[in-house]
Write a protein that holds these residues in place. Structure first.
Motif, PDB file in Angstrom:
ATOM      1  N   THR A   1     -29.448 -25.688  -4.786  1.00 11.78           N
ATOM      2  CA  THR A   1     -29.838 -26.562  -3.696  1.00 11.78           C
ATOM      3  C   THR A   1     -31.184 -27.222  -4.081  1.00 11.78           C
ATOM      4  O   THR A   1     -32.174 -26.590  -4.615  1.00 11.78           O
ATOM      5  CB  THR A   1     -30.176 -26.040  -2.528  1.00 11.78           C
ATOM      6  N   TRP A   2     -31.478 -28.674  -3.733  1.00  7.19           N
ATOM      7  CA  TRP A   2     -32.678 -29.055  -4.012  1.00  7.19           C
ATOM      8  C   TRP A   2     -33.514 -29.336  -2.432  1.00  7.19           C
ATOM      9  O   TRP A   2     -32.807 -29.919  -1.511  1.00  7.19           O
ATOM     10  CB  TRP A   2     -32.445 -30.402  -4.562  1.00  7.19           C
ATOM     11  N   GLY A   3     -34.633 -28.758  -2.480  1.00  3.24           N
ATOM     12  CA  GLY A   3     -35.363 -28.931  -1.151  1.00  3.24           C
ATOM     13  C   GLY A   3     -36.350 -29.852  -1.238  1.00  3.24           C
ATOM     14  O   GLY A   3     -37.191 -29.959  -2.234  1.00  3.24           O
ATOM     15  N   CYS A   4     -36.897 -30.425  -0.055  1.00  9.33           N
ATOM     16  CA  CYS A   4     -38.094 -31.252  -0.148  1.00  9.33           C
ATOM     17  C   CYS A   4     -38.651 -31.519   1.534  1.00  9.33           C
ATOM     18  O   CYS A   4     -37.778 -31.860   2.403  1.00  9.33           O
ATOM     19  CB  CYS A   4     -37.824 -32.763  -0.335  1.00  9.33           C
ATOM     20  N   GLU A   5     -39.489 -30.760   1.755  1.00 12.74           N
ATOM     21  CA  GLU A   5     -40.042 -30.466   3.084  1.00 12.74           C
ATOM     22  C   GLU A   5     -39.346 -30.559   4.365  1.00 12.74           C
ATOM     23  O   GLU A   5     -39.210 -31.350   5.144  1.00 12.74           O
ATOM     24  CB  GLU A   5     -41.016 -31.964   3.343  1.00 12.74           C
ATOM     25  N   GLY A   6     -38.400 -29.530   4.276  1.00  6.10           N
ATOM     26  CA  GLY A   6     -37.781 -29.128   5.422  1.00  6.10           C
ATOM     27  C   GLY A   6     -36.315 -29.907   5.309  1.00  6.10           C
ATOM     28  O   GLY A   6     -35.261 -29.603   6.073  1.00  6.10           O
ATOM     29  N   TRP A   7     -36.046 -30.579   4.219  1.00  7.86           N
ATOM     30  CA  TRP A   7     -34.630 -31.056   3.758  1.00  7.86           C
ATOM     31  C   TRP A   7     -34.126 -30.093   2.688  1.00  7.86           C
ATOM     32  O   TRP A   7     -34.541 -29.560   1.726  1.00  7.86           O
ATOM     33  CB  TRP A   7     -34.513 -32.534   3.603  1.00  7.86           C
ATOM     34  N   SER A   8     -32.681 -29.960   2.648  1.00 10.94           N
ATOM     35  CA  SER A   8     -32.162 -29.492   1.568  1.00 10.94           C
ATOM     36  C   SER A   8     -30.798 -30.209   1.146  1.00 10.94           C
ATOM     37  O   SER A   8     -30.096 -30.866   2.047  1.00 10.94           O
ATOM     38  CB  SER A   8     -31.587 -27.894   1.855  1.00 10.94           C
ATOM     39  N   ALA A   9     -30.619 -30.387  -0.037  1.00 13.86           N
ATOM     40  CA  ALA A   9     -29.590 -30.949  -0.584  1.00 13.86           C
ATOM     41  C   ALA A   9     -28.856 -30.610  -1.735  1.00 13.86           C
ATOM     42  O   ALA A   9     -29.255 -29.834  -2.425  1.00 13.86           O
ATOM     43  CB  ALA A   9     -29.978 -32.696  -0.676  1.00 13.86           C
ATOM     44  N   ARG A  10     -27.624 -30.485  -1.784  1.00 13.91           N
ATOM     45  CA  ARG A  10     -26.542 -30.091  -2.714  1.00 13.91           C
ATOM     46  C   ARG A  10     -25.351 -30.754  -3.162  1.00 13.91           C
ATOM     47  O   ARG A  10     -24.996 -31.513  -2.162  1.00 13.91           O
ATOM     48  CB  ARG A  10     -26.273 -28.548  -2.559  1.00 13.91           C
ATOM     49  N   TRP A  11     -25.075 -30.661  -4.321  1.00 18.37           N
ATOM     50  CA  TRP A  11     -23.657 -31.595  -4.746  1.00 18.37           C
ATOM     51  C   TRP A  11     -22.959 -30.310  -4.780  1.00 18.37           C
ATOM     52  O   TRP A  11     -22.684 -29.490  -5.871  1.00 18.37           O
ATOM     53  CB  TRP A  11     -24.034 -32.030  -6.063  1.00 18.37           C
ATOM     54  N   ASP A  12     -21.810 -30.294  -3.951  1.00 17.04           N
ATOM     55  CA  ASP A  12     -20.662 -29.369  -4.223  1.00 17.04           C
ATOM     56  C   ASP A  12     -19.279 -30.034  -3.538  1.00 17.04           C
ATOM     57  O   ASP A  12     -19.268 -30.968  -2.769  1.00 17.04           O
ATOM     58  CB  ASP A  12     -20.833 -28.387  -3.056  1.00 17.04           C
ATOM     59  N   GLY A  13     -18.353 -29.543  -4.314  1.00 23.84           N
ATOM     60  CA  GLY A  13     -16.929 -30.382  -4.121  1.00 23.84           C
ATOM     61  C   GLY A  13     -16.859 -31.964  -4.442  1.00 23.84           C
ATOM     62  O   GLY A  13     -16.275 -32.428  -3.586  1.00 23.84           O
ATOM     63  N   GLY A  14     -17.558 -32.428  -5.224  1.00 27.68           N
ATOM     64  CA  GLY A  14     -17.582 -33.757  -5.511  1.00 27.68           C
ATOM     65  C   GLY A  14     -18.253 -34.459  -4.492  1.00 27.68           C
ATOM     66  O   GLY A  14     -17.981 -35.877  -4.432  1.00 27.68           O
ATOM     67  N   ARG A  15     -19.129 -33.968  -3.459  1.00 30.67           N
ATOM     68  CA  ARG A  15     -19.611 -34.824  -2.678  1.00 30.67           C
ATOM     69  C   ARG A  15     -21.097 -34.270  -2.325  1.00 30.67           C
ATOM     70  O   ARG A  15     -21.415 -33.196  -2.707  1.00 30.67           O
ATOM     71  CB  ARG A  15     -18.920 -35.061  -1.253  1.00 30.67           C
ATOM     72  N   LEU A  16     -21.982 -35.026  -1.871  1.00 33.22           N
ATOM     73  CA  LEU A  16     -23.441 -34.783  -1.241  1.00 33.22           C
ATOM     74  C   LEU A  16     -23.347 -33.909  -0.008  1.00 33.22           C
ATOM     75  O   LEU A  16     -22.466 -34.366   0.912  1.00 33.22           O
ATOM     76  CB  LEU A  16     -24.147 -36.192  -1.316  1.00 33.22           C
ATOM     77  N   HIS A  17     -24.117 -32.732   0.163  1.00 30.88           N
ATOM     78  CA  HIS A  17     -24.425 -32.359   1.408  1.00 30.88           C
ATOM     79  C   HIS A  17     -25.724 -32.395   1.697  1.00 30.88           C
ATOM     80  O   HIS A  17     -26.637 -31.874   0.912  1.00 30.88           O
ATOM     81  CB  HIS A  17     -23.919 -30.840   1.319  1.00 30.88           C
ATOM     82  N   LEU A  18     -26.003 -32.946   2.789  1.00 33.78           N
ATOM     83  CA  LEU A  18     -27.815 -32.746   3.199  1.00 33.78           C
ATOM     84  C   LEU A  18     -28.013 -32.060   4.454  1.00 33.78           C
ATOM     85  O   LEU A  18     -27.273 -32.636   5.487  1.00 33.78           O
ATOM     86  CB  LEU A  18     -27.966 -34.479   3.087  1.00 33.78           C
ATOM     87  N   ASP A  19     -28.782 -31.185   4.734  1.00 28.81           N
ATOM     88  CA  ASP A  19     -29.100 -30.650   5.761  1.00 28.81           C
ATOM     89  C   ASP A  19     -30.737 -30.598   6.143  1.00 28.81           C
ATOM     90  O   ASP A  19     -31.341 -30.776   5.264  1.00 28.81           O
ATOM     91  CB  ASP A  19     -28.667 -29.422   5.789  1.00 28.81           C
ATOM     92  N   GLY A  20     -30.818 -30.492   7.303  1.00 30.64           N
ATOM     93  CA  GLY A  20     -32.568 -30.319   7.641  1.00 30.64           C
ATOM     94  C   GLY A  20     -32.973 -31.637   8.521  1.00 30.64           C
ATOM     95  O   GLY A  20     -32.190 -32.352   9.243  1.00 30.64           O
ATOM     96  N   GLY A  21     -34.268 -31.631   8.646  1.00 25.66           N
ATOM     97  CA  GLY A  21     -35.031 -32.663   9.307  1.00 25.66           C
ATOM     98  C   GLY A  21     -36.246 -32.791   9.064  1.00 25.66           C
ATOM     99  O   GLY A  21     -36.931 -32.453   8.215  1.00 25.66           O
ATOM    100  N   GLY A  22     -37.039 -34.072   9.649  1.00 32.98           N
ATOM    101  CA  GLY A  22     -38.344 -34.130   9.275  1.00 32.98           C
ATOM    102  C   GLY A  22     -38.378 -35.736   8.986  1.00 32.98           C
ATOM    103  O   GLY A  22     -37.668 -36.597   9.491  1.00 32.98           O
TER     104      GLY A  22
END
Length: 337
Positions: A275-296
């Motif tokens: 996972t890549w994180g940045c100031e309350g957000w987390s992003a990962r590439w899984d199953g051939g697509r982007l997943h993005l969670d968090g806020g701010g």
């Protein structure tokens, strides 16, 4: 970078204009203030533009009217880069046929060259830049000179140029007339080719420049070609989808909403496992697509998303359909939210 603002690492800002400092005739919100503050901190400002039609003095007047600190010597145009390119290849006083406007003529004279308007004057080079009154007759003179062996130089290769009415044909489109008629491709001086940023570095004496732009295919690729860092601001052409699907040549060092980011610490994305994180957000590439969670701050989310997607794409680029799902849920009125 956490303990200092972004601008603290650089001695000069090489700034694109349209989409970064102004939009049309009006200033980008907050841009003049950010630039005055940057100058106050000791940064040198260089306004670097592919526009070859206006003179540096005219551009500086426009910037000053908007409240941005600018003098004619702070403006670096593709016309100046083209003129230096020609001057380094021909002798002083050599005739150069200008297929363009006053900006090109002024730049050529500054390098000791003699602008001419017809092939009968035996020009050693033809320099082409966009001009609103560009005529068939002048294009024909350029073609005749290039056919006789004149060096062919284009101020820039932009296929289109933005206006209040939409995108109009740019100099890159117009150079196709002479190139098609002669079979000779022009040497391009403007972004993303190296001569324009080289001109800016020579004029400023910069050792640690930061290129600031809004276009991936000119500003960011130009910075890559010059081997310097770049900041992409989201006030102009490039948007979230463009960034997420960018190939290596078009990936900026930094991403920001606008120029105010120069005066804050830059929150660089950090990798934690998959996972890549940045100031309350987390992003990962899984199953051939982007997943993005968090806020701010939504731009922090975009920074994390780009880090994850670019790592997965490697030397290629992500398919737009693989990231549109995330964007569809976070796009509102064209802005990443």
């Amino acid at each position: 970078m956490d303990s200092q603002t972004l601008i603290d690492s650089y001695d000069t800002l090489l700034l694109d204009l349209d989409g970064v400092v102004y939009l049309g005739r009006g200033a980008v919100s907050g841009a003049p203030e950010a630039l005055r503050r940057a100058e106050g901190r000791g940064a040198r400002l260089a306004y670097v533009t592919n526009n070859a039609s206006r003179t540096p003095a005219a551009i500086a007047r426009h910037l000053s009217e908007l409240g941005a600190p600018a003098a004619a010597e702070d403006v670096v145009t593709s016309a100046q880069a083209a003129a230096r390119l020609v001057a380094e290849r021909v002798g002083p006083g050599a005739p150069v046929l200008v297929v363009g406007g006053m900006g090109l003529r002024t730049a050529l004279r500054a390098h000791g060259l003699r602008p001419v308007s017809t092939a009968l004057e035996k020009p050693v080079a033809v320099v082409q830049g966009i001009a609103p009154d560009l005529s068939y007759g002048l294009l024909s003179e350029g073609a005749l000179a290039v056919r006789k062996g004149a060096l062919f130089v284009a101020a820039n290769g932009d296929s289109t140029m933005p206006t209040g009415r939409g995108e109009l044909p740019g100099n890159g489109a117009m150079t196709r007339v002479i190139a098609t008629a002669t079979g000779v491709e022009p040497i391009v001086a403007g972004k993303p080719e190296p001569p324009l940023h080289r001109e800016a570095v020579l004029r400023t004496g910069s050792t640690r420049p930061l290129v600031v732009g809004d276009r991936l295919d000119t500003d960011i690729e130009g910075a890559r070609n010059a081997g310097v860092d770049s900041l992409l601001v989201l006030t102009g052409v490039a948007g979230p989808l463009d960034l997420l699907t960018a190939g290596p040549r078009h990936r900026p060092t930094f991403i920001a909403a606008d120029l105010s980011a120069l005066h804050r610490p830059y929150p660089a994305p950090r990798r934690d496992g998959e996972t890549w994180g940045c100031e309350g957000w987390s992003a990962r590439w899984d199953g051939g697509r982007l997943h993005l969670d968090g806020g701010g701050d939504p731009v922090d989310g975009l920074r994390a998303a780009c880090a994850a997607v670019w790592e997965a794409a490697g030397d290629g680029h992500a398919d737009a359909d693989a990231v549109k799902g995330v964007l569809a849920s976070r796009l509102q009125d064209g802005a990443f939210v």
